[in-house]
Design an enzyme around this catalytic site. Structure first.
Site, PDB file in Angstrom:
ATOM      1  N   MET A  18       0.971  -1.241  -0.125  1.00  0.00           N
ATOM      2  CA  MET A  18       0.395   0.105   0.363  1.00  0.00           C
ATOM      3  C   MET A  18       0.654   1.309   0.311  1.00  0.00           C
ATOM      4  SD  MET A  18      -2.686   1.459   2.503  1.00  0.00           S
ATOM      5  CE  MET A  18      -2.305   0.862   3.664  1.00  0.00           C
ATOM      6  N   GLY A  20       4.282   1.499  -0.832  1.00  0.00           N
ATOM      7  CA  GLY A  20       5.218   1.659  -1.203  1.00  0.00           C
ATOM      8  C   GLY A  20       5.110   2.083  -2.725  1.00  0.00           C
ATOM      9  N   GLU A  42      11.754 -11.975  -7.959  1.00  0.00           N
ATOM     10  CA  GLU A  42      13.005 -11.209  -8.737  1.00  0.00           C
ATOM     11  C   GLU A  42      14.179 -11.104  -7.248  1.00  0.00           C
ATOM     12  OE1 GLU A  42      10.884  -8.102 -12.363  1.00  0.00           O
ATOM     13  OE2 GLU A  42      11.205  -7.522  -9.809  1.00  0.00           O
ATOM     14  N   LEU A  43      13.740 -11.075  -6.591  1.00  0.00           N
ATOM     15  CA  LEU A  43      14.520  -9.847  -5.881  1.00  0.00           C
ATOM     16  C   LEU A  43      13.673 -10.613  -3.917  1.00  0.00           C
ATOM     17  CD1 LEU A  43      17.318  -9.568  -4.343  1.00  0.00           C
ATOM     18  CD2 LEU A  43      16.117  -7.401  -4.092  1.00  0.00           C
ATOM     19  N   TYR A 140       6.318  -6.913  16.214  1.00  0.00           N
ATOM     20  CA  TYR A 140       6.059  -6.041  15.179  1.00  0.00           C
ATOM     21  C   TYR A 140       7.186  -4.740  15.475  1.00  0.00           C
ATOM     22  CZ  TYR A 140       4.687  -3.366  11.542  1.00  0.00           C
ATOM     23  OH  TYR A 140       4.821  -2.288  10.696  1.00  0.00           O
ATOM     24  N   LYS A 144      10.450  -2.542  14.684  1.00  0.00           N
ATOM     25  CA  LYS A 144      10.973  -1.301  14.086  1.00  0.00           C
ATOM     26  C   LYS A 144      11.239  -0.374  14.706  1.00  0.00           C
ATOM     27  CE  LYS A 144       7.326  -2.109  10.039  1.00  0.00           C
ATOM     28  NZ  LYS A 144       8.205  -1.491   9.298  1.00  0.00           N
ATOM     29  N   PRO A 167       4.162   6.839  10.683  1.00  0.00           N
ATOM     30  CA  PRO A 167       3.054   6.650  10.413  1.00  0.00           C
ATOM     31  C   PRO A 167       1.967   6.084  11.112  1.00  0.00           C
ATOM     32  CG  PRO A 167       3.684   5.002   8.930  1.00  0.00           C
ATOM     33  CD  PRO A 167       5.306   5.274  10.282  1.00  0.00           C
ATOM     34  N   ASN A 169      -1.912   4.803  11.413  1.00  0.00           N
ATOM     35  CA  ASN A 169      -2.835   3.802  11.105  1.00  0.00           C
ATOM     36  C   ASN A 169      -3.242   4.656   9.984  1.00  0.00           C
ATOM     37  OD1 ASN A 169      -2.345   2.849  13.654  1.00  0.00           O
ATOM     38  ND2 ASN A 169      -4.681   2.130  13.297  1.00  0.00           N
ATOM     39  N   TRP A 206     -15.724  -4.987  15.247  1.00  0.00           N
ATOM     40  CA  TRP A 206     -14.590  -5.828  17.038  1.00  0.00           C
ATOM     41  C   TRP A 206     -14.495  -5.291  18.160  1.00  0.00           C
ATOM     42  CZ3 TRP A 206      -9.873  -8.608  13.769  1.00  0.00           C
ATOM     43  CH2 TRP A 206     -10.439  -9.671  13.161  1.00  0.00           C
TER      44      TRP A 206
HETATM   45  P1  GDP Z   1      -4.246  -1.752  15.928  1.00  0.00           P
HETATM   46  O1  GDP Z   1      -4.339  -0.048  16.239  1.00  0.00           O
HETATM   47  O2  GDP Z   1      -2.738  -1.707  15.694  1.00  0.00           O
HETATM   48  O3  GDP Z   1      -4.979  -2.427  17.483  1.00  0.00           O
HETATM   49  O4  GDP Z   1      -4.697  -1.701  14.746  1.00  0.00           O
HETATM   50  P2  GDP Z   1      -6.579  -2.221  14.178  1.00  0.00           P
HETATM   51  O5  GDP Z   1      -6.283  -1.756  12.604  1.00  0.00           O
HETATM   52  O6  GDP Z   1      -6.433  -3.887  13.873  1.00  0.00           O
HETATM   53  O7  GDP Z   1      -7.458  -2.433  15.243  1.00  0.00           O
HETATM   54  C1  GDP Z   1      -8.474  -1.221  15.471  1.00  0.00           C
HETATM   55  C2  GDP Z   1      -9.152  -1.292  16.316  1.00  0.00           C
HETATM   56  O8  GDP Z   1     -10.440  -1.318  14.980  1.00  0.00           O
HETATM   57  C3  GDP Z   1      -8.871  -2.222  17.899  1.00  0.00           C
HETATM   58  O9  GDP Z   1      -9.661  -1.645  18.436  1.00  0.00           O
HETATM   59  C4  GDP Z   1      -9.676  -3.325  16.628  1.00  0.00           C
HETATM   60  O10 GDP Z   1     -10.694  -3.992  17.917  1.00  0.00           O
HETATM   61  C5  GDP Z   1     -11.056  -2.407  16.156  1.00  0.00           C
HETATM   62  N1  GDP Z   1     -12.106  -3.224  15.392  1.00  0.00           N
HETATM   63  C6  GDP Z   1     -13.283  -3.722  15.076  1.00  0.00           C
HETATM   64  N2  GDP Z   1     -13.411  -3.925  13.937  1.00  0.00           N
HETATM   65  C7  GDP Z   1     -11.532  -4.768  13.286  1.00  0.00           C
HETATM   66  C8  GDP Z   1     -11.680  -5.395  12.199  1.00  0.00           C
HETATM   67  O11 GDP Z   1     -12.856  -6.366  11.710  1.00  0.00           O
HETATM   68  N3  GDP Z   1     -10.450  -5.916  12.172  1.00  0.00           N
HETATM   69  C9  GDP Z   1      -9.715  -5.173  12.676  1.00  0.00           C
HETATM   70  N4  GDP Z   1      -8.347  -4.827  12.304  1.00  0.00           N
HETATM   71  N5  GDP Z   1      -9.559  -4.251  14.346  1.00  0.00           N
HETATM   72  C10 GDP Z   1     -10.879  -3.735  14.421  1.00  0.00           C
END
Ligand code: GDP
Length: 325
Positions: A18, A20, A42-43, A140, A144, A167, A169, A206
């Protein structure tokens, strides 16, 4: 007689990812740049000898190190060994061989998860290594942090000019839209889209919906990366310290996961109910960058969340048949 321009040979490591690919879009029309890329057939960036041979032969002037093993909260939690191993090895191979073959300029791309779980908000660059990391992505994050310290060590010992940007998110075209292993924006874009198509009454998000996150559109990230790479050395050094040299990249604005999910529902056109599954982890409670260092250096984001989600959704609709699984 026309003057011929001497082109810089710029290696974008991770050009299919994304970030790059956004950096390539940013640089590709520049008359003074020749972009060098290699795909993984290739690499193999995990292969030290192959990476070294590449740098020995290619006369590279600058490197954007955007290659990384990345994933969301679930992927980090499930595959910690791959996340720490692959990221450490790629960084070591590229940074060391770049130095060995006399590449003076390199930009390393990190992540805001390098900061302690309970860092004071907004998180300034000086929060690095002041506390315990978020456990879901600690391996991870350690890789970094090692990348930043590799850059600083080659600068201190060998006078290199290797810089780092962290960066917040990110989201945008070429993201990973895997239903479980992706970050929250691509995961929810896909889930809302599929729910709309299927006529479902609800979509499950989630966690509790209360964690706060800051989101940056990937073209803004690419623009910031080029901006930082191209600052003259005096300006960069005047705004950083030898052992605290990384620069945060973000918007300086955050929202709850619930608010983001509501914006997503609007962008996708899903009219059902959004429900929260609190048996899934929330991760860190808040992650907001202090972007004053970058702002002092003359850069600000352009694309707001809703605009960025609309652009990303257009791309999603046009490319959904080709997603990497
Ligand atoms: P983070 O910033 O490293 O926690 O990265 P994520 O993008 O995986 O998650 C961000 C937040 O979004 C967390 O609180 C997750 O619980 C929430 N979240 C809600 N629904 C989802 C989902 O479907 N996928 C992911 N990855 N996170 C979710």
């Amino acid at each position: 007689m026309e003057e011929s321009i001497v082109k810089k040979r710029i290696f974008v490591a991770g050009h299919k990812g994304m970030v790059g690919s956004a950096i390539v879009r940013q640089l590709k029309n520049r008359a003074d740049v020749e972009i060098v890329t290699r795909d993984r057939t290739e690499l193999d960036l995990l292969d030290q000898k192959a990476v070294d041979t590449f740098f020995a032969n290619e006369n590279i002037d600058e490197v954007y190190l955007a290659a990384a093993k990345v994933g969301g909260i679930h992927a980090n939690n499930t595959y910690p060994a791959e996340f720490i191993y692959q990221n450490l090895i790629m960084e070591c191979n590229i940074i060391h061989s770049a130095h060995k073959h006399d590449v003076q300029h390199l930009l390393f791309l990190g992540s805001s998860c390098i900061y302690p779980k309970l860092a004071e908000q907004p998180m300034s660059e000086s929060a690095l290594l002041t506390g315990v990391l978020e456990s879901t992505n600690e391996p991870y994050a350690i890789a970094k942090i090692a990348g930043i310290k590799l850059c600083e060590s080659y600068n201190r010992q060998y006078g290199r000019d290797y810089r780092s940007v962290m960066p917040t998110n990110l989201y945008g075209e070429n993201d990973n839209f895997h239903p479980e292993n992706s970050h929250v924006i691509p995961a929810l874009m896909r889930r809302f889209h599929e729910a709309k198509e299927a006529g479902d009454a609800e979509v499950v998000v989630w966690g509790t919906g209360t964690p706060m996150r800051e989101f940056l559109y990937v073209d803004d990230m690419a623009a910031a990366s080029v901006h930082v790479m191209e600052l003259d050395s005096e300006t960069y050094q005047a705004n950083t310290q030898p052992m605290l040299s990384h620069i945060n990249v973000g918007t300086g604005v955050d929202c709850t996961i619930r608010e983001m999910a509501e914006t997503m529902a609007k962008v996708v056109g899903f009219e059902g109910e959004v429900v929260f599954d609190s048996t899934k982890p929330d991760g860190t409670p808040r992650k907001l960058m202090d972007v004053s260092r970058l702002s002092d250096l003359g850069w600000r984001y352009q694309v707001d969340l809703e605009v960025g989600l609309r652009k990303t959704y257009q791309w999603f609709l046009a490319n959904q048949d080709n997603f990497r699984k």
